[in-house]
Scaffold this active site. Structure first.
Site, short mmCIF file in Angstrom:
data_model
loop_
_atom_site.label_atom_id
_atom_site.label_comp_id
_atom_site.label_asym_id
_atom_site.label_seq_id
_atom_site.Cartn_x
_atom_site.Cartn_y
_atom_site.Cartn_z
N SER A 143 48.19 -18.81 -12.34
CA SER A 143 47.44 -17.70 -12.94
C SER A 143 48.13 -16.40 -12.58
O SER A 143 48.76 -16.30 -11.52
CB SER A 143 46.01 -17.69 -12.41
OG SER A 143 45.36 -16.48 -12.71
N TYR A 156 41.25 -18.74 -4.62
CA TYR A 156 41.94 -19.13 -5.86
C TYR A 156 43.34 -18.52 -5.92
O TYR A 156 44.31 -19.22 -6.22
CB TYR A 156 41.09 -18.68 -7.04
CG TYR A 156 41.66 -18.97 -8.41
CD1 TYR A 156 41.78 -20.27 -8.86
CD2 TYR A 156 42.03 -17.93 -9.26
CE1 TYR A 156 42.28 -20.54 -10.13
CE2 TYR A 156 42.53 -18.19 -10.52
CZ TYR A 156 42.65 -19.49 -10.96
OH TYR A 156 43.15 -19.76 -12.21
#
Length: 252
Positions: A143, A156
């Site tokens: 990401s 994350y």
């Protein structure tokens, strides 16, 4: 479908989280190419499997699995190879981008976030390498959140950074065996989950202003890049992170 990758016809593909969100778009995209798709997920995907079978006359294999159960995950990969042949491509897509404040994280929650967002990726790669066809490809979803240091999701973003390091090391280690390992770093993809849990008109508008291309990124926008990385069209590309974010971050 904007491109046809002929070497993906009949190819054996394994996707984590392939029954919803980005993963469902990827399953659909590979089936459109004529690939044989197996995927895992925690939620029942029977209706989606039926939908794909009706659309493509090519039924994907759904194996219920919590990817944090390493034995179950690796067993699912073995079953996929038994059913469809040696893997042409592994796509590590499933993830949990839950929001959280750094000050509130407990050791147990930290371990939970790493288990789903990083540990599962490595052990999927480890098993896939044993059942992969010559010139196979692994694609790990990361990401851009870690590239610009997004706040409120440290578990994350830390895992995403780890995925990049893992991708590069595995590309180096397994390159002599003909296995390519790359990562893809999407921007904010507006899946149903994102729309339901975190996207508001205000946050969406603010993020679109950061993009060079002022259009929302949708799950289908991930399909072409992943097909390219899975195909021999990218046969000399490995150890790389492909950013698909409409121009939020820059690399190079």
């Amino acid at each position: 479908m904007t491109a046809t990758f002929h070497d993906l016809t009949g190819a054996s593909v394994f996707i984590t989280g392939g029954g919803n969100g980005i993963g469902a778009a990827l399953t659909d995209g590979f089936l459109t190419q004529g690939a044989k798709v197996a995927f895992v997920g925690r939620s029942d995907a029977s209706a989606f499997v039926d939908q794909m079978a009706a659309k493509h006359a090519n039924r994907p294999l759904f194996i219920p699995c919590d990817i944090t159960d390493t034995d179950a995950l690796q067993d699912a990969i073995a079953k996929a190879a038994d059913a469809h042949g040696p893997l042409k491509a592994l796509v590590n897509n499933a993830a949990n981008d839950a929001r959280h404040e750094a000050a509130t994280i407990t050791p147990a929650y930290w371990d939970e976030m790493q288990a789903v967002n990083l540990k599962a990726y490595f052990f999927a790669c480890q098993k896939a390498a044993t059942v992969m066809a010559p010139q196979g490809a692994m694609i790990n979803f990361s990401s851009i959140s870690y590239l610009f240091g997004a706040a409120g999701m440290i578990g994350y973003t830390t895992a995403n950074a780890g995925i990049t390091g893992m991708t590069r090391s595995l590309a180096r280690e397994w390159g002599p065996r003909g296995i390519r390992v790359n990562a893809i770093a999407p921007g904010w993809v507006f899946t149903e989950k994102q729309e339901t849990m975190w996207a508001t008109p205000k946050t969406k508008a603010a993020f679109l202003e950061r993009q060079c291309l002022p259009e929302p990124i949708m799950p289908a926008d991930m399909v072409g890049p992943v097909l390219f990385l899975a195909s021999d069209a990218s046969r000399m590309m490995t150890g790389q992170v492909m950013v698909v974010d409409a121009g939020v971050v820059t690399t190079g």
